[in-house]
Design a protein around this motif. Sequence first.
Motif, PDB file in Angstrom:
ATOM      1  N   GLY A 169     -45.704 -12.263  -8.285  1.00 34.85           N
ATOM      2  CA  GLY A 169     -46.226 -11.177  -7.469  1.00 34.85           C
ATOM      3  C   GLY A 169     -47.404 -10.489  -8.113  1.00 34.85           C
ATOM      4  N   MET A 170     -47.335 -10.254  -9.409  1.00 34.36           N
ATOM      5  CA  MET A 170     -48.444  -9.598 -10.079  1.00 34.36           C
ATOM      6  C   MET A 170     -49.637 -10.530 -10.208  1.00 34.36           C
ATOM      7  N   ALA A 171     -49.350 -11.821 -10.454  1.00 36.37           N
ATOM      8  CA  ALA A 171     -50.437 -12.776 -10.606  1.00 36.37           C
ATOM      9  C   ALA A 171     -51.236 -12.916  -9.330  1.00 36.37           C
ATOM     10  N   LEU A 172     -50.551 -12.790  -8.175  1.00 37.54           N
ATOM     11  CA  LEU A 172     -51.240 -12.943  -6.900  1.00 37.54           C
ATOM     12  C   LEU A 172     -51.977 -11.687  -6.462  1.00 37.54           C
ATOM     13  N   ALA A 173     -51.750 -10.592  -7.205  1.00 34.51           N
ATOM     14  CA  ALA A 173     -52.486  -9.372  -6.876  1.00 34.51           C
ATOM     15  C   ALA A 173     -53.950  -9.591  -7.219  1.00 34.51           C
ATOM     16  N   GLY A 174     -54.826  -9.393  -6.282  1.00 35.98           N
ATOM     17  CA  GLY A 174     -56.238  -9.653  -6.531  1.00 35.98           C
ATOM     18  C   GLY A 174     -56.853  -8.578  -7.379  1.00 35.98           C
ATOM     19  N   CYS A 175     -58.001  -8.906  -8.019  1.00 36.37           N
ATOM     20  CA  CYS A 175     -58.754  -7.880  -8.708  1.00 36.37           C
ATOM     21  C   CYS A 175     -59.158  -6.838  -7.686  1.00 36.37           C
ATOM     22  N   SER A 176     -59.078  -5.574  -8.083  1.00 36.51           N
ATOM     23  CA  SER A 176     -59.216  -4.503  -7.113  1.00 36.51           C
ATOM     24  C   SER A 176     -60.595  -4.464  -6.497  1.00 36.51           C
ATOM     25  N   GLY A 177     -60.633  -4.086  -5.263  1.00 36.70           N
ATOM     26  CA  GLY A 177     -61.884  -3.918  -4.558  1.00 36.70           C
ATOM     27  C   GLY A 177     -61.662  -3.047  -3.345  1.00 36.70           C
ATOM     28  N   GLY A 178     -60.407  -2.652  -3.159  1.00 39.39           N
ATOM     29  CA  GLY A 178     -60.085  -1.814  -2.009  1.00 39.39           C
ATOM     30  C   GLY A 178     -60.443  -0.371  -2.254  1.00 39.39           C
ATOM     31  N   VAL A 179     -60.328   0.434  -1.202  1.00 43.28           N
ATOM     32  CA  VAL A 179     -60.689   1.838  -1.278  1.00 43.28           C
ATOM     33  C   VAL A 179     -59.431   2.681  -1.253  1.00 43.28           C
ATOM     34  N   ALA A 180     -59.309   3.619  -2.184  1.00 38.13           N
ATOM     35  CA  ALA A 180     -58.199   4.556  -2.220  1.00 38.13           C
ATOM     36  C   ALA A 180     -58.795   5.950  -2.238  1.00 38.13           C
ATOM     37  N   ALA A 181     -58.518   6.708  -1.206  1.00 41.46           N
ATOM     38  CA  ALA A 181     -59.027   8.075  -1.082  1.00 41.46           C
ATOM     39  C   ALA A 181     -60.549   8.113  -1.248  1.00 41.46           C
ATOM     40  N   GLY A 218     -56.000 -10.798 -11.082  1.00 40.30           N
ATOM     41  CA  GLY A 218     -55.447  -9.902 -12.081  1.00 40.30           C
ATOM     42  C   GLY A 218     -56.142  -8.564 -12.166  1.00 40.30           C
ATOM     43  N   PRO A 219     -55.835  -7.785 -13.202  1.00 35.69           N
ATOM     44  CA  PRO A 219     -56.354  -6.429 -13.327  1.00 35.69           C
ATOM     45  C   PRO A 219     -57.832  -6.409 -13.696  1.00 35.69           C
ATOM     46  N   ASP A 220     -58.487  -5.305 -13.399  1.00 39.44           N
ATOM     47  CA  ASP A 220     -59.902  -5.150 -13.757  1.00 39.44           C
ATOM     48  C   ASP A 220     -60.053  -4.975 -15.266  1.00 39.44           C
ATOM     49  N   VAL A 221     -59.237  -4.082 -15.832  1.00 32.20           N
ATOM     50  CA  VAL A 221     -59.212  -3.878 -17.278  1.00 32.20           C
ATOM     51  C   VAL A 221     -58.083  -4.727 -17.840  1.00 32.20           C
ATOM     52  N   VAL A 222     -58.414  -5.660 -18.720  1.00 30.77           N
ATOM     53  CA  VAL A 222     -57.424  -6.590 -19.274  1.00 30.77           C
ATOM     54  C   VAL A 222     -56.940  -6.060 -20.618  1.00 30.77           C
ATOM     55  N   TYR A 223     -55.674  -5.710 -20.648  1.00 31.65           N
ATOM     56  CA  TYR A 223     -55.011  -5.250 -21.865  1.00 31.65           C
ATOM     57  C   TYR A 223     -54.369  -6.458 -22.532  1.00 31.65           C
ATOM     58  N   GLY A 224     -54.680  -6.684 -23.807  1.00 30.54           N
ATOM     59  CA  GLY A 224     -54.176  -7.868 -24.490  1.00 30.54           C
ATOM     60  C   GLY A 224     -53.620  -7.554 -25.858  1.00 30.54           C
ATOM     61  N   ALA A 235     -53.810  -3.320 -29.883  1.00 35.46           N
ATOM     62  CA  ALA A 235     -54.072  -4.072 -28.651  1.00 35.46           C
ATOM     63  C   ALA A 235     -55.576  -4.141 -28.425  1.00 35.46           C
ATOM     64  N   SER A 236     -55.981  -4.858 -27.389  1.00 31.49           N
ATOM     65  CA  SER A 236     -57.402  -4.988 -27.060  1.00 31.49           C
ATOM     66  C   SER A 236     -57.637  -4.661 -25.595  1.00 31.49           C
ATOM     67  N   LEU A 237     -58.858  -4.246 -25.294  1.00 31.01           N
ATOM     68  CA  LEU A 237     -59.271  -3.916 -23.932  1.00 31.01           C
ATOM     69  C   LEU A 237     -60.490  -4.753 -23.568  1.00 31.01           C
ATOM     70  N   SER A 238     -60.401  -5.452 -22.438  1.00 28.40           N
ATOM     71  CA  SER A 238     -61.477  -6.324 -21.981  1.00 28.40           C
ATOM     72  C   SER A 238     -61.697  -6.108 -20.492  1.00 28.40           C
ATOM     73  N   ILE A 239     -62.723  -6.767 -19.956  1.00 31.36           N
ATOM     74  CA  ILE A 239     -63.020  -6.713 -18.528  1.00 31.36           C
ATOM     75  C   ILE A 239     -62.803  -8.098 -17.932  1.00 31.36           C
ATOM     76  N   ASN A 240     -62.052  -8.151 -16.866  1.00 35.82           N
ATOM     77  CA  ASN A 240     -61.776  -9.398 -16.172  1.00 35.82           C
ATOM     78  C   ASN A 240     -63.070  -9.944 -15.554  1.00 35.82           C
ATOM     79  N   GLU A 241     -63.401 -11.187 -15.856  1.00 43.42           N
ATOM     80  CA  GLU A 241     -64.592 -11.809 -15.275  1.00 43.42           C
ATOM     81  C   GLU A 241     -64.501 -11.856 -13.755  1.00 43.42           C
ATOM     82  N   ALA A 242     -63.286 -11.908 -13.209  1.00 41.36           N
ATOM     83  CA  ALA A 242     -63.111 -11.974 -11.765  1.00 41.36           C
ATOM     84  C   ALA A 242     -63.111 -10.606 -11.092  1.00 41.36           C
ATOM     85  N   SER A 243     -63.216  -9.543 -11.867  1.00 34.61           N
ATOM     86  CA  SER A 243     -63.194  -8.205 -11.283  1.00 34.61           C
ATOM     87  C   SER A 243     -64.413  -7.964 -10.388  1.00 34.61           C
ATOM     88  N   LYS A 244     -64.167  -7.290  -9.277  1.00 38.25           N
ATOM     89  CA  LYS A 244     -65.251  -6.900  -8.375  1.00 38.25           C
ATOM     90  C   LYS A 244     -65.857  -5.565  -8.790  1.00 38.25           C
TER      91      LYS A 244
END
Length: 450
Positions: free
Chosen positions: A18-30, A88-94, A318-327
């Motif tokens: 379920g989490m893997a199928l969550a797309g990189c965010s691009g929707g609008v919230a508020a 996956g997530p926009d900010v990648v925690y590793g 830990a490390s913080l990165s940016i997902n290449e697939a992020s919008k």
Amino acid sequence: MNRRASTLAVVSMTAIAGMALAGCSGGVAAGKEKLELWFWGAPPAQQETMQKVLVDGFNASQDEYELEVNFDNAVDKNVQVALSANRGPDVVYGSGPAFAAAYAAEGKLADMTPYAEKYGWKDRILDSMYESGTYDGKLYSLPNSIEDIGVFYNVSVLKTLGVEVPTTYDEFVDVLDKAEGAGLYPSVTGNQGWKPVNQNYISLFLSQVAGGKAVYDALQGTIPWTDPALVEAVQASSDFYNAGYLGGKDYPNLNFDQSMKLLSEEKSPFFIGPSLAFQFASNYFSDEAGNTEDLGFMAFPTINPELPSPYYTLGTTASLSINEASKNKDGAAMVIDYMMSDDFAKQMNETWPGYWAVPLKDFDLDAADYDGLSAPFVTAMQNTIEGVNAGDYGYFAGTFFPPATAAAFTDIDSVWLGNTTAEQFLQKVQKVFDDEKAKGLVPPLPEPAN
């Protein structure tokens, strides 16, 4: 992430999918673009801190993005599944720079160099920490925190044993022996549920016996991993383990949380482990329990007399990165920049010591401004940064070694248990390292002074 044995849990494949199928965010919230960060399954109090300081703080700081943090005990696995599917997530925690380097090599993480130039990260972040997140000359990750592998101690137990806080390695071993003679654990720690905990202790002995310069030379390929100084360090770790100084026979049965509990119950004078374990200490040393003053932390006493004292084993939590697939890469970079700040570090450490020593060159926190365990943690990190700036440090494997090499050092218990010799073990390490070095996976590192 790594070394969090006490918090990891099995999560169903349904949840992973379920989490893997969550797309990189691009929707609008508020009216804002949504940003996602997946984080490990921290306890409720720490989740509350993260919501208040990071999520609410970031969201109030700008009007373009809305950050959401999902807490997940299986975050390592879920991130792996998601990135492989270009989601996956926009900010990648590793788990750290070695984790990020492997994904960078596969093109799964975005090049953060332009953002480093925009926000001045190279000028702001400790050189060793910044460089550890680079691959092929480009920045792919930043650590959320530095750490040292040191010694937590119980003041009351030391008083009962009739000893002072040790300042030399010989004094330290004397206390370990006295504790055992008194029917206590000489020290507590263990790798129950998370074998990479082993990396803490082999990293410690590589630093304390061989020294950071020898490890640096091995990582550069100028000396082999079978160099006598490194063989001596591996053997010293085995001798220490077999003397019962790492939790005795219970090393396979303890994790960090259980070890901190035993320390609070005065079952041992020491817990040898990474400074991140302050976050577990808050469960057992508190104002409510009336024992906050019993907990101390010190750098591990320097073993090799030719090295400075104190001498640190530098790592990250830990490390913080940016997902290449992020919008929304720009938004993800804004989140990371928000976390690489003095204000963020100050607020997080008020209630969550151990995990947020943001690797700033100027770690401008004053221990006098903090209560409880936050004060000794801030002091410990200021001392570590001072040592790093002086070049008096070695390397934590999971942070600075290429990923498969770091994983190979996880099997150090094969030496401890007598299944292989120190030299045979390092011969295997050499083969793994040679392959990764040929692939360019060794991160560029500043050279320690010693």
